[in-house]
Design a protein around this motif. Structure first.
Motif, PDB file in Angstrom:
ATOM      1  N   GLY A 104       0.614  -1.026  -0.025  1.00 51.37           N
ATOM      2  CA  GLY A 104      -0.072   0.100   0.058  1.00 51.37           C
ATOM      3  C   GLY A 104       0.758   1.364  -0.068  1.00 51.37           C
ATOM      4  O   GLY A 104       0.650   2.296  -0.683  1.00 51.37           O
ATOM      5  N   ILE A 105       1.922   1.335   0.873  1.00 41.84           N
ATOM      6  CA  ILE A 105       2.656   2.672   0.777  1.00 41.84           C
ATOM      7  C   ILE A 105       3.722   2.594  -0.529  1.00 41.84           C
ATOM      8  O   ILE A 105       3.611   3.622  -0.855  1.00 41.84           O
ATOM      9  N   PHE A 106       3.903   1.362  -1.010  1.00 45.89           N
ATOM     10  CA  PHE A 106       4.611   1.730  -2.454  1.00 45.89           C
ATOM     11  C   PHE A 106       3.398   2.088  -3.601  1.00 45.89           C
ATOM     12  O   PHE A 106       3.923   2.874  -4.430  1.00 45.89           O
ATOM     13  N   GLY A 107       2.127   1.767  -3.354  1.00 43.34           N
ATOM     14  CA  GLY A 107       1.254   2.257  -4.363  1.00 43.34           C
ATOM     15  C   GLY A 107       1.112   3.750  -4.115  1.00 43.34           C
ATOM     16  O   GLY A 107       0.677   4.327  -5.043  1.00 43.34           O
ATOM     17  N   LEU A 108       0.910   4.283  -2.800  1.00 46.50           N
ATOM     18  CA  LEU A 108       0.844   5.698  -2.610  1.00 46.50           C
ATOM     19  C   LEU A 108       2.219   6.384  -3.442  1.00 46.50           C
ATOM     20  O   LEU A 108       1.868   7.557  -3.866  1.00 46.50           O
ATOM     21  N   SER A 109       3.380   5.876  -3.084  1.00 43.15           N
ATOM     22  CA  SER A 109       4.291   6.445  -3.684  1.00 43.15           C
ATOM     23  C   SER A 109       4.494   6.518  -5.098  1.00 43.15           C
ATOM     24  O   SER A 109       4.784   7.576  -5.849  1.00 43.15           O
ATOM     25  N   HIS A 110       3.825   5.567  -5.773  1.00 46.94           N
ATOM     26  CA  HIS A 110       3.746   5.398  -7.278  1.00 46.94           C
ATOM     27  C   HIS A 110       2.740   6.561  -7.731  1.00 46.94           C
ATOM     28  O   HIS A 110       3.013   6.768  -9.074  1.00 46.94           O
TER      29      HIS A 110
ATOM     30  N   SER B 256      -5.417   2.640  -2.668  1.00 49.92           N
ATOM     31  CA  SER B 256      -5.975   2.443  -3.982  1.00 49.92           C
ATOM     32  C   SER B 256      -6.349   4.009  -4.718  1.00 49.92           C
ATOM     33  O   SER B 256      -6.082   4.256  -5.958  1.00 49.92           O
ATOM     34  N   LEU B 257      -6.979   4.616  -3.972  1.00 45.03           N
ATOM     35  CA  LEU B 257      -7.341   5.993  -4.458  1.00 45.03           C
ATOM     36  C   LEU B 257      -6.204   6.792  -4.471  1.00 45.03           C
ATOM     37  O   LEU B 257      -6.143   7.834  -5.535  1.00 45.03           O
ATOM     38  N   GLY B 258      -5.182   6.839  -3.498  1.00 44.67           N
ATOM     39  CA  GLY B 258      -4.101   7.538  -3.602  1.00 44.67           C
ATOM     40  C   GLY B 258      -3.215   7.332  -4.645  1.00 44.67           C
ATOM     41  O   GLY B 258      -2.550   8.245  -5.300  1.00 44.67           O
ATOM     42  N   GLU B 259      -3.126   5.966  -5.195  1.00 45.05           N
ATOM     43  CA  GLU B 259      -2.134   5.664  -6.434  1.00 45.05           C
ATOM     44  C   GLU B 259      -2.833   6.367  -7.487  1.00 45.05           C
ATOM     45  O   GLU B 259      -1.931   6.870  -8.435  1.00 45.05           O
ATOM     46  N   GLU B 260      -4.187   6.183  -7.691  1.00 43.98           N
ATOM     47  CA  GLU B 260      -4.670   6.632  -9.108  1.00 43.98           C
ATOM     48  C   GLU B 260      -5.028   8.136  -8.961  1.00 43.98           C
ATOM     49  O   GLU B 260      -5.397   8.832  -9.977  1.00 43.98           O
TER      50      GLU B 260
ATOM     51  N   GLY C 108       2.341   9.637  -6.585  1.00 41.14           N
ATOM     52  CA  GLY C 108       3.028  10.893  -6.628  1.00 41.14           C
ATOM     53  C   GLY C 108       2.077  11.742  -6.438  1.00 41.14           C
ATOM     54  O   GLY C 108       1.211  11.855  -5.523  1.00 41.14           O
ATOM     55  N   LEU C 109       2.089  12.912  -6.772  1.00 38.82           N
ATOM     56  CA  LEU C 109       1.408  14.142  -6.404  1.00 38.82           C
ATOM     57  C   LEU C 109       0.061  14.162  -7.093  1.00 38.82           C
ATOM     58  O   LEU C 109      -0.944  14.681  -6.666  1.00 38.82           O
ATOM     59  N   PHE C 110      -0.043  13.885  -8.521  1.00 37.43           N
ATOM     60  CA  PHE C 110      -1.251  14.101  -9.026  1.00 37.43           C
ATOM     61  C   PHE C 110      -1.866  12.628  -9.597  1.00 37.43           C
ATOM     62  O   PHE C 110      -2.703  12.579 -10.353  1.00 37.43           O
TER      63      PHE C 110
END
Length: 467
Positions: free
Chosen positions: A329-335, A362-366, A337-339
């Motif tokens: 999950g943390i790697f997904g958030l970092s993937h 999941s939402l933070g990644e996309e 990025g900002l936008f």
């Protein structure tokens, strides 16, 4: 004769003034509902755009069948708006649109996971989430229509507490419990649900009624020390009982999240009822001591703390029940990025339970950090409106009930977002409105209905009917 004309003129002016005042009283509720309609239209537009972008990003095509199905919750939100115009004209205009857009974003992201897993039909989580959203919104409509005066609930204070306790004990009934990691699920054969989600509503009603009845004894006595008034040992009894109940939930049901949620809700309502900071400090000490004891005695709680403190340790990642989900999950958030990568463009599905426990990563990644902050801002506005409704109330019961419901949502968000971002240990709760799960969605929409009903009672003024 002149005096009579002057009297008629004065009466006419008085009548015109009364008419203008009556029109102002009628115009204020209409303005609130018009504002709600505009915000609701924007929320539905965001919901529709999210589902469409998910389809285009993941498959490159638009599936009209799912769009039609996804439109049903939007139609129910508009029906709820019409009911508010007729039955609760002074209700808060922000609560319904925020709940709608959060539910819609949750459906869109869950559907996105289904597309990656190639799940279709009613076996897909997204389809079931839409069905649960419809049931939840119908439950909210039932509360708005049949509970015309929330103060009636004050009569059933102890009955609500009893029902809440029975709901928490329901998973232990032979034949109803399920073989899950925590004893919080009940299976009726055709459907499974978490009775603890409904229990938090019943316990909030019980806490509000109980604190109204005992408020005088809790606030009028105590010892002054370190610039604060500390309660006597006699007044500590209820807090200790709730603390023991919370520990019992953690020990017997292996459910750390629900135990923290119930105790935190009680302490928050206790602070609102008494205004004493000492209660908050006592609650924090009890939470810290309970967490320490649980981490030393209970293996699963100790495992949660180990996953939190040593998340990136290879041994912790690879072991059974380790920190693999948290790290993914943390790697997904970092993937993201900002936008973000855009709806349908990321890989949130590689994180286990990405549609439920890890819906926020999941939402933070996309959507990226900006999109995630926007979602957190929606929660902040929702909570602030609920607290504002409570503080504006004229009766103590409504004030405590609205505050308790609002704090429950805020605490759930903090526990889940803090858990998946490694701020605090992860616990077994759901992110309100977003995560997959029917019982949580129903409970949260019932809370929405109660907040709308309380806000209508707080803001309503005597209306002048002009005929």
């Amino acid at each position: 004769m002149t005096d009579q004309k002057l009297t008629r003129s004065t009466d006419a002016v008085s009548t015109d003034t009364a008419v203008m005042r009556a029109l102002k009283k009628i115009r204020v509720p209409a303005t609130q509902r018009n504002r709600e309609l505009g915000l609701l239209a924007f929320a539905i537009a965001v919901y529709g755009a999210a589902v469409t972008l998910v389809q285009l990003g993941a498959t490159g095509a638009i599936e009209t069948g799912f769009l039609i199905l996804a439109a049903v919750p939007a139609v129910l939100a508009l029906i709820t708006h019409v009911v508010l115009r007729l039955r609760a004209r002074d209700a808060d205009p922000f609560v319904l649109p925020i709940a709608t857009v959060l539910t819609g974003l949750g459906i869109a992201m869950i559907y996105r996971i289904d597309l990656a897993d190639q799940a279709t039909g009613w076996d897909a989580t997204g389809h079931r989430q839409i069905a649960w959203a419809v049931i939840a919104m119908l439950a909210a409509l039932a509360v708005l229509i049949f509970v015309r005066n929330y103060r009636v609930l004050f009569r059933y204070t102890y009955l609500s507490g009893l029902i809440g306790i029975l709901l928490l004990l329901l998973p232990f009934v032979p034949g109803l419990g399920t073989d899950q990691n925590a004893d919080v699920w009940v299976s009726l054969g055709f459907v499974s649900f978490q009775p603890g989600e409904l229990a938090k509503i019943c316990l909030a009603i019980f806490f509000a009624g109980y604190l109204v009845r005992t408020r005088e004894s809790l606030t009028s006595t105590g010892t002054r020390f370190l610039f604060m008034t500390w309660p006597r040992a006699r007044e500590l009894g209820p807090v200790l009982i709730i603390w023991l109940v919370s520990l019992g939930i953690i020990v017997l049901q292996r459910d750390l999240g629900t135990g923290l949620l119930i105790f935190g809700m009680f302490v928050a309502m206790l602070y609102v009822a008494t205004g004493k900071t000492s209660w908050v400090l006592i609650g924090l000490v009890l939470v810290a001591s309970g967490a320490f004891l649980a981490s030393r005695v209970l293996p699963y709680v100790n495992g949660r703390f180990a996953n939190w403190l040593h998340a990136f340790d290879p041994e912790v990642i690879d072991r059974d029940g380790g920190s693999y989900q948290l790290v993914q999950g943390i790697f997904g958030l970092s993937h993201g990025g900002l936008f973000g990568t855009g709806f349908g463009q990321g890989r949130p599905y590689i994180t286990p339970l990405s549609q439920s426990d890890y819906i926020v990563p999941s939402l933070g990644e996309e959507l990226g950090l900006v999109g995630l902050f926007a979602i957190l801002a929606l929660y902040m506005v929702f909570t602030s409106r609920g607290i504002r409704i409570g503080l504006a109330g004229q009766d103590d019961f409504g004030k405590l009930l609205a505050t308790g419901f609002s704090f429950t949502i805020a605490l759930q968000v903090f526990i889940m977002v803090g858990g998946v971002t490694r701020v605090i240990p992860l616990t077994g709760l759901t992110t309100p409105f977003l995560a997959a799960g029917g019982s949580s969605l129903i409970a949260n929409w019932i809370i929405v209905a109660f907040l709308l009903r309380i806000s209508d009672a707080v803001r309503s003024r005597p209306r002048v009917v002009i005929g």
